[in-house]
Enzyme design. Structure first.
Site, PDB file in Angstrom:
ATOM      1  N   HIS A 195      -7.445  -5.875  -0.299  1.00 25.96           N
ATOM      2  CA  HIS A 195      -6.265  -5.032  -0.097  1.00 25.96           C
ATOM      3  C   HIS A 195      -5.308  -5.656   0.924  1.00 25.96           C
ATOM      4  CE1 HIS A 195      -3.911  -1.411  -0.274  1.00 25.96           C
ATOM      5  NE2 HIS A 195      -4.058  -1.165   1.019  1.00 25.96           N
ATOM      6  N   SER A 222       0.824  -1.204   0.000  1.00 29.61           N
ATOM      7  CA  SER A 222       0.000   0.000   0.000  1.00 29.61           C
ATOM      8  C   SER A 222       0.864   1.262   0.000  1.00 29.61           C
ATOM      9  CB  SER A 222      -0.960  -0.049   1.196  1.00 29.61           C
ATOM     10  OG  SER A 222      -2.027   0.850   1.038  1.00 29.61           O
ATOM     11  N   ASP A 267      -9.486  -5.391  -4.673  1.00 30.91           N
ATOM     12  CA  ASP A 267      -8.909  -4.409  -3.753  1.00 30.91           C
ATOM     13  C   ASP A 267      -9.804  -3.170  -3.742  1.00 30.91           C
ATOM     14  OD1 ASP A 267      -7.325  -2.366  -2.540  1.00 30.91           O
ATOM     15  OD2 ASP A 267      -5.491  -3.459  -3.061  1.00 30.91           O
TER      16      ASP A 267
END
Length: 322
Positions: A302, A143, A273
């Site tokens: 995610h 991320s 995601d």
């Protein structure tokens, strides 16, 4: 009260008072020692930290043989090095040296009110890599941590980096702009900021309970422990740094960073995601690097490094060994 009860009462009280006295001394001792070492704000002398140019203290873990190939893990917003537990233990068992740090403002690092931007995050990693003299390292970022990896690797010194992995990562840029029409509207990130400022504790329950791990999907296997661990990590960090980081992860254009990267890069992304949509991140990013490959995980969320570590860890190992 009988004589025995009185004796027991006194004994319990004396034990409690004695324990409190010992506990106080024990608590103060490492603090005093830590103050002598300049780590007083941690209250623990044995925590591994470096102090970077602007005086910020960066906490890190460094496990395994120092002669082994290093793997450096970069966590997502608003978490900490603890988010990599499943990967750290796995790669440690496979003979690697594993390192994970708490980004400035996050976890056990200084709760900074300045420098909460991608360029400074990368500069902090440069200092960490120098301090530990990391050579031929593999940098893995999730991320926001993927953005940090891209920024660092693009600026890294020769010989420091062997490969990079971006998992559910933010590059090239998340926000919708004229040059990035598929991005998310700025209102999405304004909403993040408003929710954090209004009630951070509740916001940090809502995110992992819903879209982060796909726990809002029908038939999802929900783990209360995972939700609480996300909350725990988030609340350890500083509100100001985490607020600023929303701008860093959404508005930093890393197109040029990706173009500069020479080493092999693996993009791993779930096609479900809900935090960093794949079409505007990995699908674009893999085309910008010189030597990239994309592995798409059907239906994965995610936070798939946590929910599907059993699948992703062997895939990461295979890429590293290639």
């Amino acid at each position: 009260m009988s004589g025995i009860e009185t004796m027991l009462g006194v004994t319990r009280r004396e034990l409690l008072e004695g324990a409190l006295a010992v506990g106080t001394v024990a608590a103060l001792a490492p603090t005093a020692q830590a103050m002598a070492q300049g780590h007083s704000h941690h209250g623990e002398a044995n925590m591994a930290t470096i102090t970077v140019k602007d005086g910020t203290t960066i906490f890190y873990k460094d496990w395994g043989p120092k002669t082994a190939q290093p793997i450096v893990f970069h966590h997502g917003w608003p978490l900490s090095a603890d988010d990599w537990d499943a990967q750290m233990l796995y790669f440690l068992q496979h003979g690697y040296r594993v390192i994970a740090h708490d980004r400035r403002g996050h976890g056990r690092s200084t709760q900074t009110d300045t420098g909460n931007d991608m360029a400074t995050y990368a500069a902090d990693v440069i200092e960490l890599a120098d301090a530990l003299d990391l050579k031929n390292a593999v940098h893995i970022g999730h991320s926001t941590g993927g953005g940090e990896v891209a920024a660092y690797v693009a600026r890294s010194k020769p010989g420091r980096v062997a490969k990079a992995v971006l998992v559910g990562a933010i590059p090239p840029i998340m926000v919708k702009t004229a040059s990035n029409p598929g991005g998310l509207p700025i209102e999405v990130f304004d909403g993040f900021r408003a929710a954090l400022a209004a009630n951070r504790a509740q916001f940090y329950l809502d995110v992992p309970s819903g879209p982060f791990y796909g726990f809002n999907r029908p038939g999802a296997k929900i783990s209360q422990g995972i939700i609480q661990n996300w909350w725990r990590q988030g609340m350890m960090g500083g509100a100001k740094a985490q607020y600023d980081c929303i701008k860093a992860f959404s508005e930093t254009d890393q197109t040029e960073d990706l173009k500069k990267i020479q080493v092999p890069v693996l993009f791993m992304h779930g096609d479900d995601d809900q935090i960093v949509p794949i079409a505007d991140s990995a699908m674009l990013g893999v085309k910008l690097v010189k030597n990239g490959e994309l592995k798409v995980y059907k239906g994965y969320p995610h936070g798939m490094l946590t929910t599907h570590a059993d699948v992703l860890n062997p895939d990461l190992l295979a890429f590293i060994r290639k």
